[in-house]
Design a protein around this motif. Structure first.
Motif, PDB file in Angstrom:
ATOM      1  N   ASN A 434       0.825  -1.206   0.000  1.00 41.43           N
ATOM      2  CA  ASN A 434       0.000   0.000   0.000  1.00 41.43           C
ATOM      3  C   ASN A 434       0.858   1.254   0.000  1.00 41.43           C
ATOM      4  O   ASN A 434       0.537   2.237  -0.667  1.00 41.43           O
ATOM      5  CB  ASN A 434      -0.940  -0.006   1.208  1.00 41.43           C
ATOM      6  CG  ASN A 434      -2.224  -0.751   0.943  1.00 41.43           C
ATOM      7  OD1 ASN A 434      -3.218  -0.161   0.524  1.00 41.43           O
ATOM      8  ND2 ASN A 434      -2.210  -2.057   1.166  1.00 41.43           N
ATOM      9  N   CYS A 435       1.965   1.232   0.736  1.00 41.77           N
ATOM     10  CA  CYS A 435       2.876   2.380   0.767  1.00 41.77           C
ATOM     11  C   CYS A 435       3.378   2.692  -0.643  1.00 41.77           C
ATOM     12  O   CYS A 435       3.302   3.840  -1.109  1.00 41.77           O
ATOM     13  CB  CYS A 435       4.041   2.085   1.696  1.00 41.77           C
ATOM     14  SG  CYS A 435       5.294   3.382   1.759  1.00 41.77           S
ATOM     15  N   LEU A 436       3.878   1.690  -1.329  1.00 41.19           N
ATOM     16  CA  LEU A 436       4.422   1.902  -2.668  1.00 41.19           C
ATOM     17  C   LEU A 436       3.323   2.271  -3.661  1.00 41.19           C
ATOM     18  O   LEU A 436       3.524   3.117  -4.545  1.00 41.19           O
ATOM     19  CB  LEU A 436       5.158   0.651  -3.139  1.00 41.19           C
ATOM     20  CG  LEU A 436       6.310   0.155  -2.246  1.00 41.19           C
ATOM     21  CD1 LEU A 436       7.038  -0.999  -2.921  1.00 41.19           C
ATOM     22  CD2 LEU A 436       7.286   1.274  -1.923  1.00 41.19           C
ATOM     23  N   ALA A 437       2.157   1.649  -3.509  1.00 41.44           N
ATOM     24  CA  ALA A 437       1.064   1.919  -4.449  1.00 41.44           C
ATOM     25  C   ALA A 437       0.553   3.343  -4.311  1.00 41.44           C
ATOM     26  O   ALA A 437       0.261   4.017  -5.307  1.00 41.44           O
ATOM     27  CB  ALA A 437      -0.066   0.918  -4.223  1.00 41.44           C
ATOM     28  N   GLN A 438       0.416   3.814  -3.081  1.00 41.84           N
ATOM     29  CA  GLN A 438      -0.144   5.154  -2.881  1.00 41.84           C
ATOM     30  C   GLN A 438       0.794   6.238  -3.414  1.00 41.84           C
ATOM     31  O   GLN A 438       0.347   7.205  -4.032  1.00 41.84           O
ATOM     32  CB  GLN A 438      -0.432   5.383  -1.398  1.00 41.84           C
ATOM     33  CG  GLN A 438      -1.581   4.558  -0.844  1.00 41.84           C
ATOM     34  CD  GLN A 438      -2.924   4.947  -1.431  1.00 41.84           C
ATOM     35  OE1 GLN A 438      -3.105   6.046  -1.944  1.00 41.84           O
ATOM     36  NE2 GLN A 438      -3.883   4.029  -1.360  1.00 41.84           N
TER      37      GLN A 438
END
Length: 563
Positions: A434-438
């Motif tokens: 989620n960190c990388l996707a956001q």
């Protein structure tokens, strides 16, 4: 006074590099275009130090901007200002003080003379005294008035005496090797302390009263309530004060006058700002929880980042880059909001800590010479754990009208020693994803999804557009340890100093806090006077003539029989 503080260079906005950056800031910056034009961008605009991988490739800048920022650092005498900071020069010019938080984590073998005093010996003397108290508490030697060992420690402080220790104790709780519970109280209204006292045993509770001045009303009101609670046990006042209080302050005379035994006092120094003080005895509650050996690891990690900041080339210097990027966004791209997004529950208090560190330090509107500033300084900063933030304010980040710069922070490895290790590892990977996707969606909008089309197919699609182009930096810690956590916090401390150096402001005073305290004392006196006037509707008005709104509010409080 040092040459740095006496010098009167050009105002920052008159420097040649500043003029260059103003021109560059007027260009249209597209993150999508930047990545398309430079296939090596992710490698070019990333670096690492002290266990922190630093990716700033999703910032709206290129090599020309970076070079101009580095030139601005040179023209702003950043090298000299860093040297002045570490040498103990009076960089806090409005109060004529050094700002020696970096000295708090110097090894014992180091030497630093400030105002003809060897400060490292003083610092380690305080640490040794703290270690003595910590070991007595952790080993059950320290006993309350009834002879029972301490089970709970309550840190009473506010601002830097609360936010830093609270953040660190929470982040490093996996290293706790003691059953002693540590609590933190800061709110002056009493509800926080009152709710906590209901759960504690006065015979086994120890209070740490942390206040640099030992005159902060928030802290002393809570300490007074804690003392009154202990005295309900009918134990003597002397026994309670001796067995249940530790005082930490730069004004030990006041600590003694309040009643705390000299053996249980730990010193601060006027060259330690509150928001930079958790490395000192202010971190006592943290040391009690995780042990002194791990507390020394925390200091060592911060010192390692200090050395990186002091010696590394600016082009690969994490604090310098983070600070220059902050100046670029706030001053030249006019992005006046910044959010910190840790994707790790252990860092839940990091955003709150950084709001004070950055906004109290750099929320200034005059230069070091007292001249009015006509450019943006500190942005408004806030943040939250990433997973919570995604379901709270990410809507604004993705589709709102405000431009916001972001810091994403995550840990590559998670400390997992649990019977649920596989499940927790799965959750950790989900958080990383989620960190990388956001950050990807914030940067590239709809183009982050390969199947996204430029054309609007139906009316509903109009509501599903992600504009992207929100700049962000991603910092990945190899793992969260006392040392890496210390390095992370020191990184942000130095970021603040870099930004202040470029803006030519003093980040070490906080006069904006003082006026509210002074006025609050007048209002508080009037509220106390209402006790006496409550039965007399014809009583005179306030002794101090407040504004019409404040007088109306006071009348409402009296009419509501609040007293």
């Amino acid at each position: 006074m040092s040459e740095v503080s006496k010098s009167r260079p050009l105002l920052p906005n008159n420097l040649p590099a500043w003029q260059t950056l103003e021109t560059l800031g007027q260009q249209h910056w597209s993150l999508a275009d930047l990545f398309t034009k430079d296939t090596e961008r992710a490698q070019t605009f990333s670096t690492a130090a002290e266990g922190i991988y630093f990716d700033y490739s999703k910032q709206c800048l290129d090599a020309e901007v970076k070079d101009a920022l580095l030139e601005l650092a040179q023209q702003s005498q950043l090298i000299e200002k860093i040297q002045a900071l570490f040498a103990g020069e009076k960089v806090n010019i409005s109060e004529q003080r050094a700002a020696l938080h970096t000295a708090l984590r110097l090894p014992k073998s180091a030497k630093l003379v400030v105002d003809q005093q060897e400060v490292v010996a003083q610092i380690h003397g305080s640490l040794e005294r703290a270690e003595y108290l910590v070991e007595r508490i952790r080993n059950g030697i320290w006993r309350g008035f009834s002879g029972k060992a301490i089970t709970d420690v309550v840190n009473i402080g506010v601002g830097g005496s609360d936010l830093g220790p609270l953040m660190a104790a929470t982040a490093l709780d996996e290293w706790a090797d003691s059953d002693i519970r540590v609590h933190f109280v800061s709110n002056m209204d009493g509800t926080q302390l009152g709710g906590l006292l209901a759960q504690l045993n006065p015979e086994t509770t120890l209070f740490i009263v942390s206040s640099k001045s030992f005159g902060t009303i928030d802290t002393l009101s809570n300490a007074k309530t804690a003392l009154a609670w202990l005295l309900t046990t009918k134990a003597s006042r002397e026994a309670v004060l001796h067995r249940h209080f530790i005082g930490i302050s730069a004004n030990l005379e006041k600590v003694t006058a309040w009643g705390i035994h000299p053996e249980h006092q730990l010193p601060l120094w006027d060259w330690v700002g509150g928001r930079f003080s958790m490395w000192s005895a202010i971190g006592l509650a943290v040391a009690i929880r995780i042990g002194m050996a791990q507390f020394y690891e925390l200091l060592a990690g911060a010192h390692a980042m200090d050395e990186h900041f002091r010696t590394a080339d600016f082009g690969a210097n994490l604090p310098v880059l983070l600070g220059l990027i902050g100046v670029w966004n706030s001053t030249f791209l006019h992005i006046n909001a910044h959010t910190v997004l840790p994707y790790d529950g252990r860092l839940c208090y990091l955003p709150s800590y950084l709001t004070q560190l950055e906004m109290e330090s750099n929320g200034k509107s005059v230069t070091r010479a007292g001249e009015i500033i006509h450019y943006a300084t500190s942005p408004v900063l806030w943040g939250e754990i990433g997973s919570n933030a995604q379901h709270a304010f990410y809507q604004l980040l993705h589709q709102g009208t405000q431009r916001v710069s972001c810091d994403f922070i995550a840990c590559v490895q998670h400390y997992l020693e649990d019977e649920h290790g596989d499940e927790l590892r799965y959750q950790h990977d989900l958080s990383l994803a989620n960190c990388l996707a956001q950050s990807r969606v914030l940067a590239f909008g709809n183009h982050a999804v390969a199947a996204a089309e430029d054309a609007v197919v139906c009316d509903l699609d109009k509501f599903k557009r992600y504009r992207g182009n929100q700049p962000s930096t991603t910092m990945l810690l190899d793992e969260l340890t006392p040392a890496s956590f210390g390095a992370l916090i020191a990184l942000y401390e130095h970021k603040v100093y870099v930004m202040a150096s470029i803006w030519d402001i003093n980040p070490f005073d906080q006069w904006g806090v003082e006026m509210g305290k002074q006025v609050a004392n007048d209002v508080f006196a009037e509220l106390n006077a209402l006790h006496d006037k409550a039965k007399d509707s014809e009583a005179d008005g306030p002794a101090v003539q407040f504004d019409a709104s404040t007088q109306a509010l006071l009348r409402h409080i009296k009419a509501a029989d609040a007293f």
